[in-house]
Design an enzyme around this catalytic site. Structure first.
Site: not given
Length: 316
Positions: A7, A9, A68, A98, A139, A168, A200-201, A224
């Site tokens: 997710p 935002e 979520q 977040c 998460k 994360h 992550g990454e 991403r």
């Protein structure tokens, strides 16, 4: 060996979930967070964030979507978990990750990692109020001020009965700066019996395999990286089978962005549509030199039609 779309935002909305799950390789999605405060939210808010609830909480490609929630009031979080399930959610996820300042200031997201007891109470309330057949997941990051809280927070969530924990691989203070500390996820994974998912990454197929090796996790969540390379999940799935997968070309990608824009226009005013297209295009610069070349011109465009014209010129 699941791949879950993260997710994000303000970016990973229902139209992007539709677009990316159609490309393939994604096993599950999670909505942007629904912010829970002191009052009970009406069903329309759940449907706004998760229109998939109208169709058995699945995207058109048949990929399940978890709802979520974000908040710090355990009782209200429990009631909203129950409501999400009543409206058809097959999974309720809790956001403890977040890093946004405004969210943390109002005691939501990652700031709760300073208080594992409160995380436990929130997760327990959601678990108690949500039907037993609907998994409750969470998460989080590795901590808020530093990366030292991952184990304590994961143990608190495990004690509350959470089915899975996405970690994360950074703290709030690390933000999104590389590197990701996958080895710290391994420490969390060793400390709990609950299934841990690494996040992550992960930008490439090679990153995926390295993350799995270092974290020890079979499942990964990608945010991403999937926005930058829409076929990354499909490529990973091919590599799991030992097959090669021809990477998506720029022409196919612009087709996806055009479909996305069309879907957005049914939901948002044009100025917001161009904003979201620019956000996606900005990420595509990581994966496609064509997006990089286009960016100086595209970033100045405010209307949807010229934006789409600019995209289509680029691949003809």
């Amino acid at each position: 060996m699941r791949i879950i779309l993260a997710p994000m935002e303000g970016l990973v909305d229902a139209p992007i979930r539709e677009t990316l799950t159609r490309v393939g390789g994604i096993d599950r999605c999670v909505t942007e967070f629904i912010r829970v405060t002191h009052g009970m939210l009406p069903p329309r808010v759940f449907y706004k964030y998760a229109p998939e609830l109208y169709k058995q909480a699945l995207t058109d490609a048949g990929v399940p979507v978890a709802v979520q929630l974000l908040g710090s009031n355990a009782e209200m979080m429990g009631r909203h978990g129950a409501k999400a399930a009543e409206l058809g959610a097959g999974q309720v996820d809790i956001n403890f990750g977040c890093p946004a300042k405004t969210v943390n200031k109002h005691k939501g997201g990652c700031v709760l990692m300073r208080e594992p007891e409160l995380m436990h109470d929130i997760a327990l309330a959601v678990r108690k109020d949500t039907p037993a057949n609907v998994p409750v997941t969470a998460k989080m990051r590795l901590g808020y001020d530093d990366r030292s809280m991952g184990v304590a927070c994961a143990q608190a969530l495990e004690a509350a009965g959470v089915a899975e924990i996405v970690v994360h691989a950074r703290s709030k203070v690390d933000g999104y700066k590389p590197p990701a500390y996958w080895e710290e996820i391994a420490r969390v994974r060793d400390a709990v019996d609950t299934r841990v998912i690494a996040n992550g990454e992960i930008w490439t197929v090679a990153d995926y395999w390295r993350c799995r090796e270092v974290s020890g996790c079979e499942d990964v969540m990608i945010g991403r990286g999937l926005i930058a390379r829409p076929d990354l999940a499909a490529q990973i799935k091919a590599s799991q089978q030992g097959e090669d997968c021809e990477p998506m070309g720029w022409g196919e990608v612009t087709g996806l962005v055009e479909d996305y824009a069309q879907a957005l226009q049914a939901r948002l005013e044009d100025r917001y549509v161009t904003g979201r297209i620019k956000q996606w295009l900005n990420y595509l610069r990581q994966g496609f030199p064509e997006a990089e070349a286009l960016w100086p011109r595209a970033r100045k465009i405010r209307e949807v039609a010229p934006m789409l014209a600019c995209l289509s010129q680029a691949h003809h």
